[in-house]
Enzyme design. Structure first.
Site, PDB file in Angstrom:
ATOM      1  N   THR A  84      -1.155  -5.036   3.703  1.00  9.03           N
ATOM      2  CA  THR A  84      -0.987  -5.940   4.842  1.00  9.03           C
ATOM      3  C   THR A  84      -2.147  -6.931   4.886  1.00  9.03           C
ATOM      4  O   THR A  84      -3.305  -6.537   4.849  1.00  9.03           O
ATOM      5  CB  THR A  84      -0.932  -5.138   6.149  1.00  9.03           C
ATOM      6  OG1 THR A  84       0.173  -4.235   6.083  1.00  9.03           O
ATOM      7  CG2 THR A  84      -0.776  -6.052   7.353  1.00  9.03           C
ATOM      8  N   HIS A 135       9.650   1.603   3.526  1.00  9.65           N
ATOM      9  CA  HIS A 135       8.392   2.131   4.078  1.00  9.65           C
ATOM     10  C   HIS A 135       8.716   3.253   5.067  1.00  9.65           C
ATOM     11  O   HIS A 135       9.201   3.008   6.169  1.00  9.65           O
ATOM     12  CB  HIS A 135       7.638   1.004   4.777  1.00  9.65           C
ATOM     13  CG  HIS A 135       6.193   1.299   5.037  1.00  9.65           C
ATOM     14  ND1 HIS A 135       5.655   2.561   4.925  1.00  9.65           N
ATOM     15  CD2 HIS A 135       5.160   0.485   5.415  1.00  9.65           C
ATOM     16  CE1 HIS A 135       4.360   2.516   5.220  1.00  9.65           C
ATOM     17  NE2 HIS A 135       4.037   1.264   5.515  1.00  9.65           N
ATOM     18  N   ASN A 173       2.861   6.245   7.086  1.00  6.23           N
ATOM     19  CA  ASN A 173       1.820   5.660   7.944  1.00  6.23           C
ATOM     20  C   ASN A 173       2.232   5.466   9.397  1.00  6.23           C
ATOM     21  O   ASN A 173       1.757   4.553  10.076  1.00  6.23           O
ATOM     22  CB  ASN A 173       1.336   4.329   7.355  1.00  6.23           C
ATOM     23  CG  ASN A 173       0.607   4.527   6.043  1.00  6.23           C
ATOM     24  OD1 ASN A 173       0.216   5.645   5.704  1.00  6.23           O
ATOM     25  ND2 ASN A 173       0.435   3.464   5.277  1.00  6.23           N
ATOM     26  N   TYR A 216       5.082   4.531  10.841  1.00  5.18           N
ATOM     27  CA  TYR A 216       6.039   3.505  11.239  1.00  5.18           C
ATOM     28  C   TYR A 216       7.401   4.148  11.533  1.00  5.18           C
ATOM     29  O   TYR A 216       7.528   5.372  11.529  1.00  5.18           O
ATOM     30  CB  TYR A 216       6.078   2.394  10.196  1.00  5.18           C
ATOM     31  CG  TYR A 216       4.734   1.708  10.091  1.00  5.18           C
ATOM     32  CD1 TYR A 216       4.241   0.955  11.154  1.00  5.18           C
ATOM     33  CD2 TYR A 216       3.922   1.872   8.972  1.00  5.18           C
ATOM     34  CE1 TYR A 216       2.981   0.365  11.093  1.00  5.18           C
ATOM     35  CE2 TYR A 216       2.660   1.292   8.903  1.00  5.18           C
ATOM     36  CZ  TYR A 216       2.200   0.541   9.964  1.00  5.18           C
ATOM     37  OH  TYR A 216       0.950  -0.032   9.921  1.00  5.18           O
ATOM     38  N   ARG A 250       8.389   5.117   0.290  1.00  2.00           N
ATOM     39  CA  ARG A 250       6.983   5.531   0.459  1.00  2.00           C
ATOM     40  C   ARG A 250       6.860   6.583   1.560  1.00  2.00           C
ATOM     41  O   ARG A 250       7.469   6.459   2.620  1.00  2.00           O
ATOM     42  CB  ARG A 250       6.115   4.318   0.811  1.00  2.00           C
ATOM     43  CG  ARG A 250       4.684   4.694   1.191  1.00  2.00           C
ATOM     44  CD  ARG A 250       3.780   3.502   1.391  1.00  2.00           C
ATOM     45  NE  ARG A 250       2.788   3.446   0.321  1.00  2.00           N
ATOM     46  CZ  ARG A 250       1.595   2.869   0.443  1.00  2.00           C
ATOM     47  NH1 ARG A 250       1.246   2.276   1.571  1.00  2.00           N
ATOM     48  NH2 ARG A 250       0.752   2.864  -0.560  1.00  2.00           N
ATOM     49  N   ARG A 299      -7.473  -1.571  -1.916  1.00  2.00           N
ATOM     50  CA  ARG A 299      -8.597  -2.445  -1.580  1.00  2.00           C
ATOM     51  C   ARG A 299      -9.209  -3.085  -2.821  1.00  2.00           C
ATOM     52  O   ARG A 299      -9.679  -4.227  -2.771  1.00  2.00           O
ATOM     53  CB  ARG A 299      -9.637  -1.648  -0.791  1.00  2.00           C
ATOM     54  CG  ARG A 299      -9.193  -1.336   0.627  1.00  2.00           C
ATOM     55  CD  ARG A 299     -10.035  -0.295   1.312  1.00  2.00           C
ATOM     56  NE  ARG A 299      -9.642   1.054   0.923  1.00  2.00           N
ATOM     57  CZ  ARG A 299      -9.894   2.148   1.631  1.00  2.00           C
ATOM     58  NH1 ARG A 299     -10.537   2.046   2.785  1.00  2.00           N
ATOM     59  NH2 ARG A 299      -9.511   3.332   1.218  1.00  2.00           N
ATOM     60  N   TYR A 317      -7.574  -9.041   7.425  1.00  5.27           N
ATOM     61  CA  TYR A 317      -6.469  -9.503   8.272  1.00  5.27           C
ATOM     62  C   TYR A 317      -6.781 -10.838   8.941  1.00  5.27           C
ATOM     63  O   TYR A 317      -6.216 -11.170   9.980  1.00  5.27           O
ATOM     64  CB  TYR A 317      -6.154  -8.448   9.344  1.00  5.27           C
ATOM     65  CG  TYR A 317      -6.002  -7.057   8.788  1.00  5.27           C
ATOM     66  CD1 TYR A 317      -4.942  -6.734   7.937  1.00  5.27           C
ATOM     67  CD2 TYR A 317      -6.925  -6.056   9.085  1.00  5.27           C
ATOM     68  CE1 TYR A 317      -4.806  -5.459   7.405  1.00  5.27           C
ATOM     69  CE2 TYR A 317      -6.796  -4.773   8.563  1.00  5.27           C
ATOM     70  CZ  TYR A 317      -5.738  -4.485   7.723  1.00  5.27           C
ATOM     71  OH  TYR A 317      -5.609  -3.222   7.203  1.00  5.27           O
TER      72      TYR A 317
END
Length: 398
Positions: free
Chosen positions: A37, A191, A194, A196, A243, A348, A375
């Site tokens: 993201t 997705h 995490n 969601y 995922r 990252r 972000y």
């Protein structure tokens, strides 16, 4: 800026640099850029940034045969709730995505689009402003007091979606998957991690339903499996992936605190394997490692050490993408890549190193990332990270 303070290892002679077939594509190696993201899309419209996004993806796909998974993209307006994350439902959005897909393919690399539905992690006030519901698995099972206050203040309380609304979300996933494939993507990733929406159905901490979508392990998995089946029927199993984050606590999920969740994910994987044996094997399953239980924590913080993702290999016999703190632990990447059909994702590190694949191959130092710009709505921290040669010329040191 500087290089990260650790000793890299060349991975050229490891399993990570062996080719592998994913769906209809032949990857040259097993280094994957997972969904990241970045919050650079335009508002209103949730359009991928026309000034920067193509260059961002072009840079990171420059090593031929690399698999790129896009940042999460909303299948519909109702799926969203973040102003600067992209969507894939409008022609204006898709026009920019086509340019991104072309840039990746011009590099002889491959692109999968992550389909992202927020559920209760959305901002209730953003949704209210746009005339949209604040959805989850159950009514008013908030993540915390801040989310509850935001929802009440905006007169948009958390809403447990109805069966008809579940069907509409499934149609949204299907429509988005078809649009992505028609626009040139190689596949889509659903997705379900995490914290969601789909994860909210899997976890009893957020799913308090008493109908066929709640209560038992089988019922909590129903929505996820219905989405998978519908997308597979629409675009093919070879273009579909999913995922999971079995130990994740982001979005106030249970993580390792609830032992039933390993059984929950094992059940879902077993159902996917049943479908695979019937001729509908997904291209891959993407697993977030317990080394990363929340994406906002620095490396090696929040590491859940009470379980591993090794159980997946006892159930699922297809391709597995494992993601989580591998850049600074090359030995773990080497070890985990020895498992059957396994790819390694670097998040990252891919943000800060446009030439990451070459650096991993040769054991070159990695650029230090700048977390405050992850972000940030700017080109800074997005398309201005140097290649290794450029970093050396700038005088980077550990």
């Amino acid at each position: 800026m500087s290089f990260m303070n650790f000793e890299p290892k060349p991975l050229a002679d490891t399993d990570i640099f062996k080719p592998i077939k994913i769906g209809n594509t032949e990857l040259k190696h097993r280094v994957v850029m997972p969904a990241l993201t970045r919050m650079r899309a335009l508002h209103p419209g949730n359009v991928p940034n026309p000034d920067w996004a193509v260059e961002y993806y072009r840079q990171r796909s420059q090593y031929p045969g690399t698999m790129i998974i896009t940042e999460g993209a909303f299948p519909s307006a109702q799926s969203g709730g973040y102003d600067n994350a992209p969507g894939v439902w409008s022609e204006e959005q898709l026009a920019q995505w086509r340019k991104i897909f072309k840039a990746i393919h011009d590099n002889k690399s491959f692109v999968w689009v992550q389909l992202w539905v927020l559920g209760r992690q959305a901002f209730a006030d953003n949704l209210a402003r746009d005339g949209l519901r604040y959805d989850s698995a159950s009514d008013e099972v908030y993540m915390g007091e801040d989310e509850k206050e935001r929802a009440i203040r905006s007169n948009n309380p958390q809403h447990g979606i109805t069966k008809d609304e579940i069907k509409q979300y499934i149609r949204d996933y299907v429509d988005a998957a078809k649009k992505c494939i028609d626009a040139g993507a190689d596949g889509v990733e659903i997705h379900s991690a995490n914290g969601y929406l789909l994860n909210q159905f899997l976890d009893p901490i957020s799913n308090k339903r008493t109908d066929e979508y709640g209560g038992s392990i089988e019922n909590r998995a129903r929505f996820v499996l219905e989405v998978v089946d519908a997308v597979v029927d629409a675009v093919g199993a070879e273009r579909t992936s999913i995922r999971f984050s079995p130990y994740g606590v982001f979005g106030t999920m249970s993580g390792g605190s609830d032992p039933v969740l390993v059984a929950q994910f094992a059940y879902v994987l077993a159902e996917l394997e049943k479908r695979a044996k019937a001729g509908k094997r997904l291209a891959y399953v993407d697993l977030v490692e317990p080394r990363v239980t929340s994406p906002f924590q620095p490396e090696f913080e929040g590491w859940y050490k009470g379980g591993t993702n090794e159980f997946v290999y006892s159930v699922w016999k297809g391709n597995v993408l494992r993601v989580g703190n591998y850049a600074l632990d090359p030995d773990a990447a080497i070890t985990d890549s020895k498992n059957p059909n396994t790819l390694i994702g670097y998040g990252r590190a891919f943000i800060a190193n446009p030439d990451l694949v070459e650096r991993l191959e040769k054991g070159l130092p990695l650029n230090q990332y700048d977390r405050p710009s992850f972000y940030k709505m700017s080109a800074e921290g997005y398309i201005d990270y140097p290649t290794y040669e450029e970093a050396v010329a700038k005088g980077y040191k550990k």
